[in-house]
Design a protein around this motif. Structure first.
Motif, PDB file in Angstrom:
ATOM      1  N   PRO A  56       0.812  -1.227   0.000  1.00  0.00           N
ATOM      2  CA  PRO A  56       0.000   0.000   0.000  1.00  0.00           C
ATOM      3  C   PRO A  56       0.836   1.263   0.000  1.00  0.00           C
ATOM      4  CG  PRO A  56      -0.086  -1.058   2.143  1.00  0.00           C
ATOM      5  CD  PRO A  56       0.590  -2.017   1.228  1.00  0.00           C
ATOM      6  N   CYS A  57       2.059   1.192   0.548  1.00  0.00           N
ATOM      7  CA  CYS A  57       2.926   2.372   0.529  1.00  0.00           C
ATOM      8  C   CYS A  57       3.303   2.760  -0.894  1.00  0.00           C
ATOM      9  CB  CYS A  57       4.171   2.096   1.374  1.00  0.00           C
ATOM     10  SG  CYS A  57       5.377   3.443   1.392  1.00  0.00           S
ATOM     11  N   VAL A  58       3.660   1.780  -1.704  1.00  0.00           N
ATOM     12  CA  VAL A  58       4.033   2.052  -3.096  1.00  0.00           C
ATOM     13  C   VAL A  58       2.830   2.567  -3.884  1.00  0.00           C
ATOM     14  CG1 VAL A  58       4.822   0.981  -5.232  1.00  0.00           C
ATOM     15  CG2 VAL A  58       5.936   0.416  -3.073  1.00  0.00           C
ATOM     16  N   CYS A  59       1.649   1.972  -3.679  1.00  0.00           N
ATOM     17  CA  CYS A  59       0.444   2.436  -4.382  1.00  0.00           C
ATOM     18  C   CYS A  59       0.118   3.878  -4.015  1.00  0.00           C
ATOM     19  CB  CYS A  59      -0.723   1.528  -4.045  1.00  0.00           C
ATOM     20  SG  CYS A  59      -0.551  -0.167  -4.646  1.00  0.00           S
ATOM     21  N   HIS A  60       0.231   4.211  -2.746  1.00  0.00           N
ATOM     22  CA  HIS A  60      -0.039   5.582  -2.304  1.00  0.00           C
ATOM     23  C   HIS A  60       0.985   6.550  -2.892  1.00  0.00           C
ATOM     24  CE1 HIS A  60      -0.361   9.058   0.381  1.00  0.00           C
ATOM     25  NE2 HIS A  60      -1.577   8.637   0.684  1.00  0.00           N
ATOM     26  N   ALA A  61       2.240   6.138  -2.930  1.00  0.00           N
ATOM     27  CA  ALA A  61       3.289   7.012  -3.458  1.00  0.00           C
ATOM     28  C   ALA A  61       3.109   7.272  -4.952  1.00  0.00           C
ATOM     29  CB  ALA A  61       4.662   6.397  -3.182  1.00  0.00           C
ATOM     30  N   ILE A  62       2.645   6.287  -5.686  1.00  0.00           N
ATOM     31  CA  ILE A  62       2.477   6.463  -7.128  1.00  0.00           C
ATOM     32  C   ILE A  62       1.323   7.410  -7.425  1.00  0.00           C
ATOM     33  CG2 ILE A  62       1.850   5.287  -9.266  1.00  0.00           C
ATOM     34  CD1 ILE A  62       3.385   2.866  -8.286  1.00  0.00           C
ATOM     35  N   PHE A  63       0.175   7.220  -6.748  1.00  0.00           N
ATOM     36  CA  PHE A  63      -1.009   7.996  -7.084  1.00  0.00           C
ATOM     37  C   PHE A  63      -0.980   9.400  -6.495  1.00  0.00           C
ATOM     38  CE2 PHE A  63      -2.703   3.790  -7.987  1.00  0.00           C
ATOM     39  CZ  PHE A  63      -3.434   4.038  -9.134  1.00  0.00           C
ATOM     40  N   VAL A  64      -0.464   9.567  -5.315  1.00  0.00           N
ATOM     41  CA  VAL A  64      -0.521  10.875  -4.652  1.00  0.00           C
ATOM     42  C   VAL A  64       0.800  11.627  -4.803  1.00  0.00           C
ATOM     43  CG1 VAL A  64      -0.960  12.065  -2.473  1.00  0.00           C
ATOM     44  CG2 VAL A  64      -2.219  10.004  -3.029  1.00  0.00           C
ATOM     45  N   GLU A  65       1.845  11.133  -4.149  1.00  0.00           N
ATOM     46  CA  GLU A  65       3.112  11.842  -4.206  1.00  0.00           C
ATOM     47  C   GLU A  65       3.656  11.901  -5.634  1.00  0.00           C
ATOM     48  OE1 GLU A  65       2.235   9.698  -1.989  1.00  0.00           O
ATOM     49  OE2 GLU A  65       2.848  10.320   0.028  1.00  0.00           O
ATOM     50  N   GLY A  66       3.482  10.804  -6.387  1.00  0.00           N
ATOM     51  CA  GLY A  66       3.956  10.814  -7.768  1.00  0.00           C
ATOM     52  C   GLY A  66       3.214  11.806  -8.643  1.00  0.00           C
ATOM     53  N   GLY A  67       1.893  11.890  -8.491  1.00  0.00           N
ATOM     54  CA  GLY A  67       1.125  12.846  -9.285  1.00  0.00           C
ATOM     55  C   GLY A  67       1.460  14.279  -8.950  1.00  0.00           C
ATOM     56  N   ILE A  68       1.604  14.578  -7.663  1.00  0.00           N
ATOM     57  CA  ILE A  68       1.951  15.947  -7.272  1.00  0.00           C
ATOM     58  C   ILE A  68       3.358  16.304  -7.740  1.00  0.00           C
ATOM     59  CG2 ILE A  68       2.316  17.460  -5.287  1.00  0.00           C
ATOM     60  CD1 ILE A  68       0.153  15.922  -3.828  1.00  0.00           C
ATOM     61  N   ALA A  69       4.308  15.376  -7.607  1.00  0.00           N
ATOM     62  CA  ALA A  69       5.678  15.647  -8.045  1.00  0.00           C
ATOM     63  C   ALA A  69       5.755  15.839  -9.554  1.00  0.00           C
ATOM     64  CB  ALA A  69       6.596  14.508  -7.612  1.00  0.00           C
ATOM     65  N   LEU A 117      -4.750  15.364 -11.850  1.00  0.00           N
ATOM     66  CA  LEU A 117      -4.510  15.361 -10.412  1.00  0.00           C
ATOM     67  C   LEU A 117      -5.797  15.074  -9.639  1.00  0.00           C
ATOM     68  CD1 LEU A 117      -2.060  18.384  -9.965  1.00  0.00           C
ATOM     69  CD2 LEU A 117      -1.540  15.948  -9.761  1.00  0.00           C
ATOM     70  N   LEU A 118      -6.896  15.658 -10.072  1.00  0.00           N
ATOM     71  CA  LEU A 118      -8.160  15.412  -9.393  1.00  0.00           C
ATOM     72  C   LEU A 118      -8.596  13.953  -9.528  1.00  0.00           C
ATOM     73  CD1 LEU A 118     -10.204  18.637 -10.280  1.00  0.00           C
ATOM     74  CD2 LEU A 118      -9.185  18.026  -8.078  1.00  0.00           C
ATOM     75  N   PHE A 119      -8.342  13.371 -10.692  1.00  0.00           N
ATOM     76  CA  PHE A 119      -8.711  11.968 -10.883  1.00  0.00           C
ATOM     77  C   PHE A 119      -7.878  11.054  -9.986  1.00  0.00           C
ATOM     78  CE2 PHE A 119      -8.029   7.874 -13.062  1.00  0.00           C
ATOM     79  CZ  PHE A 119      -9.339   7.431 -13.120  1.00  0.00           C
ATOM     80  N   SER A 120      -6.559  11.291  -9.933  1.00  0.00           N
ATOM     81  CA  SER A 120      -5.708  10.464  -9.071  1.00  0.00           C
ATOM     82  C   SER A 120      -6.049  10.674  -7.598  1.00  0.00           C
ATOM     83  CB  SER A 120      -4.232  10.788  -9.328  1.00  0.00           C
ATOM     84  OG  SER A 120      -3.955  12.142  -9.018  1.00  0.00           O
ATOM     85  N   TRP A 121      -6.370  11.915  -7.232  1.00  0.00           N
ATOM     86  CA  TRP A 121      -6.763  12.188  -5.842  1.00  0.00           C
ATOM     87  C   TRP A 121      -8.090  11.516  -5.511  1.00  0.00           C
ATOM     88  CZ3 TRP A 121      -4.055  14.135  -1.930  1.00  0.00           C
ATOM     89  CH2 TRP A 121      -4.745  14.506  -0.784  1.00  0.00           C
ATOM     90  N   TRP A 122      -8.997  11.494  -6.449  1.00  0.00           N
ATOM     91  CA  TRP A 122     -10.287  10.839  -6.234  1.00  0.00           C
ATOM     92  C   TRP A 122     -10.108   9.331  -6.090  1.00  0.00           C
ATOM     93  CZ3 TRP A 122     -13.268   7.985 -10.100  1.00  0.00           C
ATOM     94  CH2 TRP A 122     -14.545   7.622  -9.641  1.00  0.00           C
TER      95      TRP A 122
END
Length: 241
Positions: free
Chosen positions: A105-118, A141-146
């Motif tokens: 779950p850490c990698v999935c969260h990093a890809i969708f949230v931190e990766g999208g923002i970066a 960004l809104l789609f990945s955040w959703w």
């Protein structure tokens, strides 16, 4: 022998065509109808499917031990959730589901949230903010955040279901969409407090006394270990675990 056989007439009477009952017209599938059994109509547990007694009442939902804005109550999870929310989310999932390592779950969260923002920040810094493409970036960004809000919200819903917690302050997915970092810290504090309550109490180990042997001498007399006062005693050792 033949006369003896004729002396015992058969008890079966052959029916004529007029006396035979008419055959019933059975439609296909008419005999395969469900049968209602009152004994099977009992309350069952939603988790394991075991039957429950009629007097059983599900436990009422409890409030959260800490509020959604109580991040300062646990400084460790607060700083981790602020700078590395993916790590905190992975730890929460690992504590909730023992068969899932925290790295997945850490990698999935990093890809969708931190990766999208970066990615959005790097694109804006290198190519600048183009009015024609800014809408596309915001939409991505809104789609990945959703998507992240739905995934993390399902984890929060599982936590509420496990500990019978109320929806605080609103729907789990909506909480993560609007207050994602605060929700991660609240979930970590909740599981940390409940897991500390489930820790086993210290146990006391009592060692049995040593085995005593009776030895016989030449005069067939027995001797046993004795103390200086002539009384027999054993030592009992107690060790706290």
């Amino acid at each position: 022998m033949a006369d003896e056989g004729n002396s015992n007439p058969s008890r079966y009477v052959k029916l004529t065509k007029d006396q035979a009952q008419p055959l019933e017209d059975i439609k296909p599938g008419e005999l395969n109808q469900p049968i209602e059994v009152p004994q099977l109509g009992v309350h069952k547990c939603n988790e394991c499917g075991q039957p429950l007694p009629e007097s059983f009442e599900p436990p009422a939902d409890e409030p959260w031990t800490t509020g959604i804005f109580g991040c300062a109550e646990d400084t460790e999870s607060c700083w981790t959730g602020l700078f590395c929310p993916c790590v905190l989310f992975g730890r929460n999932v690992e504590n909730l589901r023992e068969d899932t390592p925290w790295t997945t779950p850490c990698v999935c969260h990093a890809i969708f949230v931190e990766g999208g923002i970066a990615l959005a920040a790097a694109t804006a810094a290198i190519y600048g903010i183009d009015p024609r493409t800014s809408f596309l970036f915001c939409e991505g960004l809104l789609f990945s955040w959703w998507m992240c809000g739905i995934y993390t919200g399902l984890v929060r819903q599982s936590l509420q279901k496990k500990y019978h917690l109320k929806n605080s302050p609103c729907d789990p997915c909506l909480v993560h969409c609007c207050m994602h970092w605060c929700a991660l810290c609240q979930e970590h504090r909740e599981m940390k407090g409940r897991l500390s309550d489930d820790v086993a109490m210290p146990m006391t180990i009592v060692n049995p006394p040593p085995i005593q042997e009776m030895a016989a001498d030449g005069d067939n007399r027995t001797s046993a270990p004795s103390s200086t006062n002539g009384t027999e005693h054993t030592t009992l050792e107690m060790q706290a675990l």
